[in-house]
Design a protein around this motif. Structure first.
Motif, PDB file in Angstrom:
ATOM      1  N   LYS A  62       0.963  -1.204  -0.093  1.00  0.00           N
ATOM      2  CA  LYS A  62      -0.100   0.077   0.002  1.00  0.00           C
ATOM      3  C   LYS A  62       1.007   1.235   0.023  1.00  0.00           C
ATOM      4  O   LYS A  62       1.721   1.502   1.136  1.00  0.00           O
ATOM      5  CB  LYS A  62      -0.899  -0.096   1.081  1.00  0.00           C
ATOM      6  N   THR A  63       0.791   1.947  -0.947  1.00  0.00           N
ATOM      7  CA  THR A  63       1.848   3.076  -1.112  1.00  0.00           C
ATOM      8  C   THR A  63       1.139   4.279  -0.998  1.00  0.00           C
ATOM      9  O   THR A  63      -0.096   4.603  -1.353  1.00  0.00           O
ATOM     10  CB  THR A  63       2.431   3.363  -2.632  1.00  0.00           C
ATOM     11  N   LEU A 122      -5.247   1.058  12.370  1.00  0.00           N
ATOM     12  CA  LEU A 122      -6.323   0.279  12.003  1.00  0.00           C
ATOM     13  C   LEU A 122      -7.531   0.379  12.741  1.00  0.00           C
ATOM     14  O   LEU A 122      -7.555   0.361  13.872  1.00  0.00           O
ATOM     15  CB  LEU A 122      -5.794  -1.359  12.454  1.00  0.00           C
ATOM     16  N   LYS A 123      -8.544   0.931  12.039  1.00  0.00           N
ATOM     17  CA  LYS A 123      -9.908   1.202  12.628  1.00  0.00           C
ATOM     18  C   LYS A 123     -10.931   0.243  12.219  1.00  0.00           C
ATOM     19  O   LYS A 123     -11.350   0.328  11.095  1.00  0.00           O
ATOM     20  CB  LYS A 123     -10.378   2.436  12.238  1.00  0.00           C
ATOM     21  N   GLY A 124     -10.997  -0.912  13.142  1.00  0.00           N
ATOM     22  CA  GLY A 124     -11.841  -1.917  12.942  1.00  0.00           C
ATOM     23  C   GLY A 124     -11.162  -2.780  11.600  1.00  0.00           C
ATOM     24  O   GLY A 124     -10.029  -2.960  11.586  1.00  0.00           O
ATOM     25  N   ASP A 125     -11.892  -2.797  10.531  1.00  0.00           N
ATOM     26  CA  ASP A 125     -11.443  -3.513   9.306  1.00  0.00           C
ATOM     27  C   ASP A 125     -10.786  -2.363   8.155  1.00  0.00           C
ATOM     28  O   ASP A 125     -10.736  -2.960   7.204  1.00  0.00           O
ATOM     29  CB  ASP A 125     -12.622  -4.224   8.720  1.00  0.00           C
ATOM     30  N   THR A 126     -10.774  -1.248   8.538  1.00  0.00           N
ATOM     31  CA  THR A 126     -10.320  -0.242   7.799  1.00  0.00           C
ATOM     32  C   THR A 126      -8.933   0.239   8.181  1.00  0.00           C
ATOM     33  O   THR A 126      -8.800   0.677   9.298  1.00  0.00           O
ATOM     34  CB  THR A 126     -11.249   1.147   8.037  1.00  0.00           C
ATOM     35  N   SER A 140      -8.638   7.004   4.248  1.00  0.00           N
ATOM     36  CA  SER A 140      -8.879   5.567   4.988  1.00  0.00           C
ATOM     37  C   SER A 140      -9.086   4.827   3.630  1.00  0.00           C
ATOM     38  O   SER A 140      -9.457   5.129   2.294  1.00  0.00           O
ATOM     39  CB  SER A 140     -10.528   5.735   5.320  1.00  0.00           C
ATOM     40  N   TYR A 141      -8.535   3.412   3.794  1.00  0.00           N
ATOM     41  CA  TYR A 141      -8.803   2.397   2.654  1.00  0.00           C
ATOM     42  C   TYR A 141      -9.649   1.210   3.260  1.00  0.00           C
ATOM     43  O   TYR A 141      -9.050   0.375   3.752  1.00  0.00           O
ATOM     44  CB  TYR A 141      -7.366   1.947   2.430  1.00  0.00           C
ATOM     45  N   PRO A 148     -10.117  -6.229   3.970  1.00  0.00           N
ATOM     46  CA  PRO A 148     -10.883  -7.525   3.518  1.00  0.00           C
ATOM     47  C   PRO A 148     -10.274  -7.942   2.045  1.00  0.00           C
ATOM     48  O   PRO A 148     -10.280  -9.075   1.991  1.00  0.00           O
ATOM     49  CB  PRO A 148     -12.174  -6.674   3.209  1.00  0.00           C
ATOM     50  N   GLY A 149      -9.825  -6.969   1.329  1.00  0.00           N
ATOM     51  CA  GLY A 149      -9.065  -7.386   0.101  1.00  0.00           C
ATOM     52  C   GLY A 149      -8.062  -8.351   0.169  1.00  0.00           C
ATOM     53  O   GLY A 149      -7.750  -9.554  -0.386  1.00  0.00           O
TER      54      GLY A 149
END
Length: 245
Positions: free
Chosen positions: A139-140, A149-153, A160-161, A166-167
């Motif tokens: 991840k660039t 890490l905010k939960g799954d984000t 935010s990604y 999940p991916g």
């Protein structure tokens, strides 16, 4: 000379292809825009050259008058944000590949197609014992900042990604099915600070700075098993070919 990892595929190839495709589309529109500016640019050049000729020799005035034109053409032909993002992503994957190349006794596959999916895996590293692998998603970011890490984000600075974690987990499951061995998911962040050098998601996914990836993977416990290693590498090369989508 230090031994290096066995490498397969070209890191960042699909991201670079997408950047090139988008750039070709941009250039078509930019050429049309430049043609519309051709007459105004010619008039501008004549005006500036005439004004400069009062203080410079005519030849130097003509050359100096090209400055404003060059500046305007650079703005017209500047790559757009999407192209810049894809180029940055490709460059980040190439930097990660150079780091992974230092893994002695490992094999690393880059830009792999995933069976039954249109997605691709940035990097898959096979352990020297042939009993497991690591899925690495680069991840660039060009904005820097702190990684959280905010939960799954995945959060990097102010961006935010939500699809990154999940991916990466879906890609890990696909690689695990293809190889038939445990696969550990890792997000390697290029261009931002990871507090403490490591974050853990509840799924087991690890987030590390790309710069520390080599040291992180080098600590994975294993014992060299040439037969098991070569068998798993062959399975990986066959079932995870270079991505062409």
């Amino acid at each position: 000379m230090h031994p290096h990892a066995h490498t397969y595929g070209q890191a960042g190839a699909s991201a670079q292809r997408e950047a090139d495709r988008l750039r070709r589309q941009e250039l078509t529109a930019q050429h049309r825009r430049a043609l519309r500016w051709l007459l105004p640019l010619s008039v501008l050049w004549c005006v500036v050259a005439t004004a400069l000729s009062t203080v410079l020799p005519t030849s130097l005035a003509a050359i100096a008058a090209l400055g404003p034109l060059w500046h305007l053409l650079r703005r017209i032909y500047a790559p757009g944000p999407a192209v810049q993002r894809w180029r940055a992503g490709a460059a980040g994957e190439r930097r990660t590949a150079r780091i992974l190349r230092r893994l002695n006794g490992w094999a690393v596959l880059h830009d792999c197609a995933l069976p039954g999916s249109r997605a691709n895996a940035d990097h898959v590293a096979v352990t020297p014992d042939g009993r497991g692998a690591v899925l690495i998603n680069t991840k660039t970011t060009r904005g820097g900042g702190t990684v959280r890490l905010k939960g799954d984000t995945l959060v990097i600075g102010r961006s935010s990604y939500p699809r990154a974690v999940p991916g990466t987990l879906r890609e890990t499951q696909a690689v695990q099915r293809a190889l038939g061995v445990p696969v550990h998911p890792v997000i390697a962040v290029d261009g931002a600070d990871v507090p403490g050098g490591r974050l853990e998601h509840r799924s087991g996914l690890t987030v590390v700075p790309a710069s520390r990836l080599h040291r992180t993977l080098a600590r994975v416990p294993h014992q060299a098993d040439p037969d098991g290693f070569h068998a798993l590498v062959q399975r990986a090369v066959t079932s995870l070919p270079s991505y062409t989508g």
